[in-house]
Scaffold this motif. Structure first.
Motif, mmCIF file in Angstrom:
data_model
loop_
_atom_site.group_PDB
_atom_site.id
_atom_site.type_symbol
_atom_site.label_atom_id
_atom_site.label_comp_id
_atom_site.label_asym_id
_atom_site.label_seq_id
_atom_site.Cartn_x
_atom_site.Cartn_y
_atom_site.Cartn_z
ATOM 1 N N GLU A 143 0.816 -1.208 0.000
ATOM 2 C CA GLU A 143 0.000 0.000 0.000
ATOM 3 C C GLU A 143 0.859 1.270 0.000
ATOM 4 O O GLU A 143 0.517 2.258 -0.655
ATOM 5 N N THR A 183 0.829 3.571 -3.437
ATOM 6 C CA THR A 183 0.335 4.946 -3.308
ATOM 7 C C THR A 183 1.436 5.948 -3.634
ATOM 8 O O THR A 183 1.168 7.002 -4.233
ATOM 9 N N VAL A 216 -5.069 1.874 -1.639
ATOM 10 C CA VAL A 216 -4.416 3.141 -2.017
ATOM 11 C C VAL A 216 -5.361 4.322 -1.831
ATOM 12 O O VAL A 216 -5.103 5.411 -2.355
ATOM 13 N N ASN A 217 -6.448 4.102 -1.092
ATOM 14 C CA ASN A 217 -7.472 5.127 -0.937
ATOM 15 C C ASN A 217 -8.251 4.859 0.348
ATOM 16 O O ASN A 217 -9.095 3.960 0.389
ATOM 17 N N PRO A 269 -1.597 4.208 2.885
ATOM 18 C CA PRO A 269 -1.735 5.117 1.735
ATOM 19 C C PRO A 269 -1.294 6.557 2.029
ATOM 20 O O PRO A 269 -0.691 7.206 1.173
ATOM 21 N N ALA A 329 1.617 8.432 0.091
ATOM 22 C CA ALA A 329 1.364 9.698 -0.596
ATOM 23 C C ALA A 329 2.385 10.764 -0.194
ATOM 24 O O ALA A 329 2.869 11.527 -1.046
#
Length: 229
Positions: A136, A140, A183-184, A210, A214
Motif C-alpha cells: 500500500e 500509493t 491506495v485510498n 496510503p 502519498a
C-alpha cells in the motif's frame, strides 16, 4: 461548496464502480470480469470523473491524494479536511447503495468481505501485514508520482486523466491479490463500515499506509521534478 459536492459524487462513483464491479460482476458465473475487469473498472471511474469534475475540484477522490497534493505544494491546507470529509461521505453513500443492490440476491453474505481490504486471513492471497503495508505504501507513492507528474505544467496537456486512470488500473493488477487494493482510505472505509468485524479492525492499515505512501511520493516528485535553476 461545489468543489466538495464534486468530490462527494466523484468518490461515490469510484466506490460504486470499482467495488461494485468486484461485488457484483467479478465472479459472475461463466462471464465474470475477474481481476482484470475489476482493475479496469477502478481505472475507468477515475478516468471518467477526471474529465467530468477535474476542472471543478481537481478530482482527488482520495484522502491520500489530497494529502499528497498538499505535501507536493499543489493544494491548500485549509481545504484538506472538507475534501476528506466529502470523499469519505461519498464513499460510505456508495457503499450503502451497493449494499442495497447486492442484498437483493438470495444468499448474499456481507461478512464474506464486500470488496473490503485486508491482510493475513483476509488478504485474497493470504499475504501478511508487512506485505500489505509495503504494497500500500509503494503503490500509493507511485500513484502520487504519476499524478504530480501528469498534472505538472510541463506535462503534455489533456492526457493527465488517461495517465492517472491507467496508473490506477496497473496498481490494481499488481496488488488485488495482496490487499484487494486500497491506495485510498475513503474507498476502504466506504465498504468496511458495511462488512464490519475484521474489515473495521484492519481499516487502520488502509488509512496509515496510503497516507504514508502519498507523503513519500510527494517528497520524491518534489525532488525529481524540481526545475533546474
Amino acid at each position: 461548496m461545489n468543489k466538495y459536492a464534486a468530490e462527494f459524487f466523484g468518490t461515490f462513483w469510484l466506490v460504486l464502480g470499482g467495488c461494485g464491479s468486484a461485488v457484483l460482476a467479478a465472479a459472475f458465473p461463466d462471464v465474470g470480469i475477474g481481476l482484470l475487469g475489476v482493475s479496469l473498472a477502478f481505472g475507468l471511474t477515475v478516468l471518467t470523473m477526471a474529465y467530468a469534475i477535474g476542472h471543478i475540484s481537481g478530482c482527488h477522490l482520495n484522502p491520500a491524494v489530497s494529502i499528497g497534493l498538499w505535501a507536493g505544494g499543489r493544494f491548500p491546507a485549509n481545504q484538506l479536511l472538507p475534501y476528506i470529509a466529502a470523499q469519505v461521505i461519498g464513499a460510505v453513500a456508495a457503499g450503502g447503495v451497493l449494499f442495497l443492490i447486492a442484498s437483493g440476491k438470495a444468499g448474499f453474505d456481507v461478512s464474506a468481505g464486500f470488496a473490503s481490504n485486508g491482510y493475513g486471513a483476509h488478504s485474497p492471497g493470504g499475504y501478511s501485514l508487512v506485505s500489505a503495508l509495503v504494497t500500500e505504501i509503494v503503490m500509493t507513492m507511485m500513484f502520487l508520482i504519476v499524478i504530480l507528474g501528469a498534472t505538472d505544467d510541463r506535462a503534455p496537456k489533456g492526457f493527465a486523466p488517461a495517465a492517472i486512470g491507467l496508473c490506477l488500473t496497473l496498481i490494481h493488477l499488481i496488488s488485488i491479490p495482496v490487499t484487494n487494493t486500497s491506495v485510498n482510505p475513503a474507498r476502504s472505509t466506504g465498504v468496511a463500515l458495511f462488512a464490519g468485524d475484521w474489515a473495521i479492525s484492519q481499516l487502520w492499515v488502509f488509512w496509515a499506509a496510503p497516507i504514508a505512501g502519498a507523503l513519500i511520493g510527494a517528497v520524491v516528485y518534489r525532488f525529481i521534478g524540481a526545475e533546474k535553476q
